[in-house]
Scaffold this motif. Structure first.
Motif, PDB file in Angstrom:
ATOM      1  N   LYS A 196      39.473  49.640  37.219  1.00 61.79           N
ATOM      2  CA  LYS A 196      38.626  48.934  38.184  1.00 61.79           C
ATOM      3  C   LYS A 196      37.198  48.890  37.677  1.00 61.79           C
ATOM      4  CE  LYS A 196      37.158  49.037  42.963  1.00 61.79           C
ATOM      5  NZ  LYS A 196      37.115  49.777  44.202  1.00 61.79           N
ATOM      6  N   GLU A 221      40.562  37.722  35.410  1.00 61.91           N
ATOM      7  CA  GLU A 221      39.713  38.367  36.413  1.00 61.91           C
ATOM      8  C   GLU A 221      40.309  38.018  37.771  1.00 61.91           C
ATOM      9  OE1 GLU A 221      36.270  40.589  37.461  1.00 61.91           O
ATOM     10  OE2 GLU A 221      36.832  40.015  35.434  1.00 61.91           O
ATOM     11  N   THR A 276      39.324  33.400  35.811  1.00 62.55           N
ATOM     12  CA  THR A 276      39.125  33.990  37.133  1.00 62.55           C
ATOM     13  C   THR A 276      40.079  33.363  38.131  1.00 62.55           C
ATOM     14  OG1 THR A 276      36.804  34.360  36.623  1.00 62.55           O
ATOM     15  CG2 THR A 276      37.424  34.428  38.941  1.00 62.55           C
ATOM     16  N   ASN A 324      40.366  38.392  41.808  1.00 66.05           N
ATOM     17  CA  ASN A 324      39.447  38.682  42.898  1.00 66.05           C
ATOM     18  C   ASN A 324      40.222  38.658  44.208  1.00 66.05           C
ATOM     19  OD1 ASN A 324      37.241  39.036  44.518  1.00 66.05           O
ATOM     20  ND2 ASN A 324      36.387  37.013  44.167  1.00 66.05           N
ATOM     21  N   TRP A 359      38.066  43.882  46.172  1.00 65.24           N
ATOM     22  CA  TRP A 359      38.506  44.365  44.870  1.00 65.24           C
ATOM     23  C   TRP A 359      38.445  43.231  43.863  1.00 65.24           C
ATOM     24  CZ3 TRP A 359      42.301  43.446  41.195  1.00 65.24           C
ATOM     25  CH2 TRP A 359      42.495  44.462  40.256  1.00 65.24           C
ATOM     26  N   THR A 360      37.836  43.519  42.736  1.00 63.34           N
ATOM     27  CA  THR A 360      37.824  42.610  41.600  1.00 63.34           C
ATOM     28  C   THR A 360      38.141  43.446  40.378  1.00 63.34           C
ATOM     29  OG1 THR A 360      36.153  41.206  42.608  1.00 63.34           O
ATOM     30  CG2 THR A 360      36.414  41.019  40.244  1.00 63.34           C
ATOM     31  N   GLU A 365      41.217  33.532  42.329  1.00 69.50           N
ATOM     32  CA  GLU A 365      41.012  33.999  43.695  1.00 69.50           C
ATOM     33  C   GLU A 365      42.375  34.162  44.347  1.00 69.50           C
ATOM     34  OE1 GLU A 365      38.291  34.495  45.892  1.00 69.50           O
ATOM     35  OE2 GLU A 365      36.976  34.429  44.153  1.00 69.50           O
TER      36      GLU A 365
END
Length: 99
Positions: A98, A62, A4, A64, A70-71, A6
């Motif tokens: 998405k 992933e 993930t 973010n 939106w992720t 950011e």
């Protein structure tokens, strides 16, 4: 394995070298909404952690983007490195469908 990350939307008119000096790496995500792309910035320390775990074109990431709400699942398509300094220069992500 999913990693993930950011990120933030890149401010309008920001200079890439100024972003790098402040600890941010410019990036783009392609295919998140058809043929559109988004200019992003990712924290340099987070990119270093990402590159220890992820391989180009192989690892699902992933991504973010809170500002756009939106992720989505992406793949790291390209990592650009400065040829002389060896420092990170730019990242390119390609988004799948998405969530």
């Amino acid at each position: 394995m999913t990693v993930t990350v950011e990120s933030k939307k890149r401010p309008e008119g920001s200079k890439p070298n100024a972003l790098r000096r402040s600890g941010l790496i410019p990036a783009n995500v392609y295919g998140h909404n058809g043929s559109e792309s988004i200019s992003l910035v990712v924290d340099a320390k987070e990119v270093e952690r990402l590159l220890k775990k992820a391989a180009v074109n192989k690892t699902e990431i992933e991504l973010n983007i809170p500002e756009l709400q939106w992720t989505g699942k992406t793949v790291l398509k390209e990592v650009q490195v400065h040829p002389a300094k060896g420092t990170l220069y730019h990242l390119s992500f390609y988004a799948g469908a998405k969530r």
